[in-house]
Write a protein that holds these residues in place. Structure first.
Motif, PDB file in Angstrom:
ATOM      1  N   GLN A   1       0.808  -1.223   0.000  1.00 43.64           N
ATOM      2  CA  GLN A   1       0.000   0.000   0.000  1.00 43.64           C
ATOM      3  C   GLN A   1       0.845   1.279   0.000  1.00 43.64           C
ATOM      4  OE1 GLN A   1      -3.553  -0.109  -0.198  1.00 43.64           O
ATOM      5  NE2 GLN A   1      -2.837  -2.124  -0.868  1.00 43.64           N
ATOM      6  N   GLY A   2       2.179   1.112  -0.035  1.00 46.79           N
ATOM      7  CA  GLY A   2       3.042   2.287  -0.181  1.00 46.79           C
ATOM      8  C   GLY A   2       3.427   2.953   1.118  1.00 46.79           C
ATOM      9  N   ASP A   3       2.914   2.445   2.227  1.00 47.88           N
ATOM     10  CA  ASP A   3       3.190   3.073   3.517  1.00 47.88           C
ATOM     11  C   ASP A   3       3.632   2.024   4.540  1.00 47.88           C
ATOM     12  OD1 ASP A   3       0.902   1.632   3.735  1.00 47.88           O
ATOM     13  OD2 ASP A   3      -0.365   3.273   4.465  1.00 47.88           O
ATOM     14  N   GLY A   4       4.155   0.892   4.017  1.00 48.19           N
ATOM     15  CA  GLY A   4       4.560  -0.191   4.907  1.00 48.19           C
ATOM     16  C   GLY A   4       3.461  -1.194   5.159  1.00 48.19           C
ATOM     17  N   ARG A   5       2.219  -0.817   4.794  1.00 46.51           N
ATOM     18  CA  ARG A   5       1.131  -1.780   4.925  1.00 46.51           C
ATOM     19  C   ARG A   5       1.060  -2.653   3.675  1.00 46.51           C
ATOM     20  NH1 ARG A   5      -3.962   0.067   4.913  1.00 46.51           N
ATOM     21  NH2 ARG A   5      -3.290   1.943   3.821  1.00 46.51           N
ATOM     22  N   VAL A   6       0.656  -3.914   3.872  1.00 47.07           N
ATOM     23  CA  VAL A   6       0.543  -4.876   2.774  1.00 47.07           C
ATOM     24  C   VAL A   6      -0.767  -5.640   2.929  1.00 47.07           C
ATOM     25  CG1 VAL A   6       1.567  -6.942   1.705  1.00 47.07           C
ATOM     26  CG2 VAL A   6       3.049  -5.172   2.655  1.00 47.07           C
ATOM     27  N   GLU A   7      -1.449  -5.828   1.816  1.00 46.53           N
ATOM     28  CA  GLU A   7      -2.614  -6.720   1.790  1.00 46.53           C
ATOM     29  C   GLU A   7      -2.214  -8.010   1.074  1.00 46.53           C
ATOM     30  OE1 GLU A   7      -5.933  -3.133   1.246  1.00 46.53           O
ATOM     31  OE2 GLU A   7      -5.501  -4.490  -0.399  1.00 46.53           O
ATOM     32  N   LEU A   8      -2.824  -9.115   1.458  1.00 44.93           N
ATOM     33  CA  LEU A   8      -2.660 -10.375   0.727  1.00 44.93           C
ATOM     34  C   LEU A   8      -4.045 -10.963   0.501  1.00 44.93           C
ATOM     35  CD1 LEU A   8      -1.069 -12.853  -0.401  1.00 44.93           C
ATOM     36  CD2 LEU A   8      -0.941 -13.697   1.957  1.00 44.93           C
ATOM     37  N   VAL A   9      -4.349 -11.295  -0.752  1.00 42.42           N
ATOM     38  CA  VAL A   9      -5.568 -12.053  -1.064  1.00 42.42           C
ATOM     39  C   VAL A   9      -5.121 -13.418  -1.548  1.00 42.42           C
ATOM     40  CG1 VAL A   9      -7.185 -10.181  -1.471  1.00 42.42           C
ATOM     41  CG2 VAL A   9      -5.632 -10.850  -3.306  1.00 42.42           C
ATOM     42  N   LEU A  10      -5.830 -14.451  -1.085  1.00 42.37           N
ATOM     43  CA  LEU A  10      -5.311 -15.802  -1.223  1.00 42.37           C
ATOM     44  C   LEU A  10      -6.442 -16.779  -1.517  1.00 42.37           C
ATOM     45  CD1 LEU A  10      -2.416 -16.961  -0.636  1.00 42.37           C
ATOM     46  CD2 LEU A  10      -3.280 -17.564   1.614  1.00 42.37           C
ATOM     47  N   VAL A  11      -6.148 -17.788  -2.329  1.00 44.33           N
ATOM     48  CA  VAL A  11      -7.128 -18.836  -2.625  1.00 44.33           C
ATOM     49  C   VAL A  11      -6.465 -20.207  -2.481  1.00 44.33           C
ATOM     50  CG1 VAL A  11      -6.658 -18.809  -5.123  1.00 44.33           C
ATOM     51  CG2 VAL A  11      -8.899 -19.544  -4.303  1.00 44.33           C
ATOM     52  N   GLN A  12      -7.238 -21.160  -1.983  1.00 48.09           N
ATOM     53  CA  GLN A  12      -6.715 -22.503  -1.757  1.00 48.09           C
ATOM     54  C   GLN A  12      -7.656 -23.541  -2.366  1.00 48.09           C
ATOM     55  OE1 GLN A  12      -5.682 -23.127   2.439  1.00 48.09           O
ATOM     56  NE2 GLN A  12      -5.605 -20.918   2.675  1.00 48.09           N
ATOM     57  N   PRO A  13      -7.090 -24.633  -2.898  1.00 45.52           N
ATOM     58  CA  PRO A  13      -7.935 -25.658  -3.530  1.00 45.52           C
ATOM     59  C   PRO A  13      -8.860 -26.368  -2.549  1.00 45.52           C
ATOM     60  CG  PRO A  13      -5.656 -26.374  -3.435  1.00 45.52           C
ATOM     61  CD  PRO A  13      -5.665 -24.957  -2.995  1.00 45.52           C
ATOM     62  N   SER A  14      -8.624 -26.198  -1.264  1.00 49.57           N
ATOM     63  CA  SER A  14      -9.520 -26.743  -0.247  1.00 49.57           C
ATOM     64  C   SER A  14     -10.825 -25.962  -0.169  1.00 49.57           C
ATOM     65  CB  SER A  14      -8.807 -26.733   1.107  1.00 49.57           C
ATOM     66  OG  SER A  14      -8.226 -25.463   1.343  1.00 49.57           O
ATOM     67  N   GLY A  15     -10.980 -24.954  -1.023  1.00 51.06           N
ATOM     68  CA  GLY A  15     -12.238 -24.214  -1.075  1.00 51.06           C
ATOM     69  C   GLY A  15     -12.263 -22.991  -0.185  1.00 51.06           C
ATOM     70  N   ILE A  16     -11.070 -22.524   0.164  1.00 50.00           N
ATOM     71  CA  ILE A  16     -10.959 -21.413   1.117  1.00 50.00           C
ATOM     72  C   ILE A  16     -10.327 -20.191   0.457  1.00 50.00           C
ATOM     73  CG2 ILE A  16      -9.695 -20.695   3.204  1.00 50.00           C
ATOM     74  CD1 ILE A  16     -10.216 -23.602   4.203  1.00 50.00           C
ATOM     75  N   VAL A  17     -10.856 -19.027   0.777  1.00 47.83           N
ATOM     76  CA  VAL A  17     -10.240 -17.753   0.384  1.00 47.83           C
ATOM     77  C   VAL A  17      -9.940 -16.961   1.644  1.00 47.83           C
ATOM     78  CG1 VAL A  17     -11.336 -17.641  -1.895  1.00 47.83           C
ATOM     79  CG2 VAL A  17     -12.491 -16.623   0.077  1.00 47.83           C
ATOM     80  N   GLU A  18      -8.866 -16.175   1.575  1.00 45.22           N
ATOM     81  CA  GLU A  18      -8.447 -15.367   2.721  1.00 45.22           C
ATOM     82  C   GLU A  18      -8.134 -13.950   2.273  1.00 45.22           C
ATOM     83  OE1 GLU A  18      -5.227 -16.996   5.040  1.00 45.22           O
ATOM     84  OE2 GLU A  18      -5.782 -19.059   4.572  1.00 45.22           O
ATOM     85  N   LEU A  19      -8.529 -12.996   3.098  1.00 43.64           N
ATOM     86  CA  LEU A  19      -8.065 -11.614   2.984  1.00 43.64           C
ATOM     87  C   LEU A  19      -7.203 -11.345   4.205  1.00 43.64           C
ATOM     88  CD1 LEU A  19     -11.361  -9.649   2.117  1.00 43.64           C
ATOM     89  CD2 LEU A  19      -9.764 -10.712   0.543  1.00 43.64           C
ATOM     90  N   LEU A  20      -5.980 -10.860   3.970  1.00 47.95           N
ATOM     91  CA  LEU A  20      -5.083 -10.576   5.085  1.00 47.95           C
ATOM     92  C   LEU A  20      -4.527  -9.162   4.967  1.00 47.95           C
ATOM     93  CD1 LEU A  20      -4.181 -13.710   3.862  1.00 47.95           C
ATOM     94  CD2 LEU A  20      -3.396 -13.780   6.222  1.00 47.95           C
ATOM     95  N   GLU A  21      -4.207  -8.578   6.109  1.00 43.40           N
ATOM     96  CA  GLU A  21      -3.568  -7.268   6.138  1.00 43.40           C
ATOM     97  C   GLU A  21      -2.403  -7.320   7.108  1.00 43.40           C
ATOM     98  OE1 GLU A  21      -6.417  -4.225   6.995  1.00 43.40           O
ATOM     99  OE2 GLU A  21      -7.597  -4.643   5.195  1.00 43.40           O
TER     100      GLU A  21
END
Lengths: 156, 156
Positions: free
Chosen positions: A73-93
């Motif tokens: 995000q340009g200020d030291g913050r980072v987002e991660l969006v993630l998908v897994q074949p187990s049928g799970i999605v994650e949003l992380l910060e």
């Protein structure tokens, strides 16, 4: 090769492919060990693509996989969006500080057939030549706790 | 090469890589056209990995990308979990009938910096030698409506 987007510069230490081994534990399953390969790539846009695969350390059969995108995000913050074949999605910060990315989930969702995972914490950090990756997970009704950790060396 | 998991048999018509072109429209942006490449791969487990990239048809610069996993349920139902570098994850459910996969989102979530997308419908269907892909999207406060459609030919 596209030029790295300036906002991705703090994640440049991750770019490339890495291979190594890890171990996993969780109260609901037997301990396990695995071979892991990850890649971090970019196309000149303000994100870094992440892909990961693991194999059983003994049989070589595929275990886990996941794919996603790191969004600095340009200020030291980072987002991660993630998908897994187990049928799970994650949003992380989280944050990137030096060669250390630490992230915590804000949302974890699964399809109707997925196992219940409610939260994760993820860390990616480089010390010397080694990329370390760890995941803590709250799943199957249990509290957030250590799940997997691995050490990888750069392939490219 | 691993043997295809039996539950994935109804999706075998998708396996491989495809390349082609598409067009996009949405009230909030200018119409656009693009070159697209998708792949559907498997490792012998009960899911099919999906990866997609598009480029501007004129400049060749990267436009969109997404990655995810199709999870056939063995009874004609299919789940799709999807991640996009725009900071969006999607859970979709639907059906496969013959060479036609139709999916509708049950959840669409974005990170704090993502544009607001609230629902999607996706269709993948093969007629003759052509893979068609279409996406309808509810975004930026607008109702679900046609967004992109493409036609691709098999590379492998």
């Amino acid at each position: 090769m596209a030029e790295l987007h300036p906002v991705c510069a703090p994640l440049a230490f991750l770019l490339g492919s890495w291979r190594g081994t890890g171990t996993g534990v969780y109260p609901t399953i037997e301990d396990f060990s695995y071979a892991e390969e990850v890649s971090f790539t970019h196309v000149g846009k303000p994100f870094v693509a992440y892909a990961q695969k693991t194999k059983d350390a003994d049989t070589g059969l595929p275990l886990h996989a996941e794919a996603g995108y790191l969004r600095p995000q340009g200020d030291g913050r980072v987002e991660l969006v993630l998908v897994q074949p187990s049928g799970i999605v994650e949003l992380l910060e989280g944050t990137v500080e030096g060669s250390d990315v630490q992230l915590a989930s804000t949302e974890v969702l699964g399809t109707g057939s997925a196992k219940p995972v409610t939260a994760t914490e993820r860390r990616l950090w480089v010390e010397g030549e080694v990329l370390h990756s760890s995941v803590a997970m709250a799943a199957m009704g249990l509290e957030l706790q250590h799940h997997v950790v691995s050490e990888m060396y750069r392939l490219s």
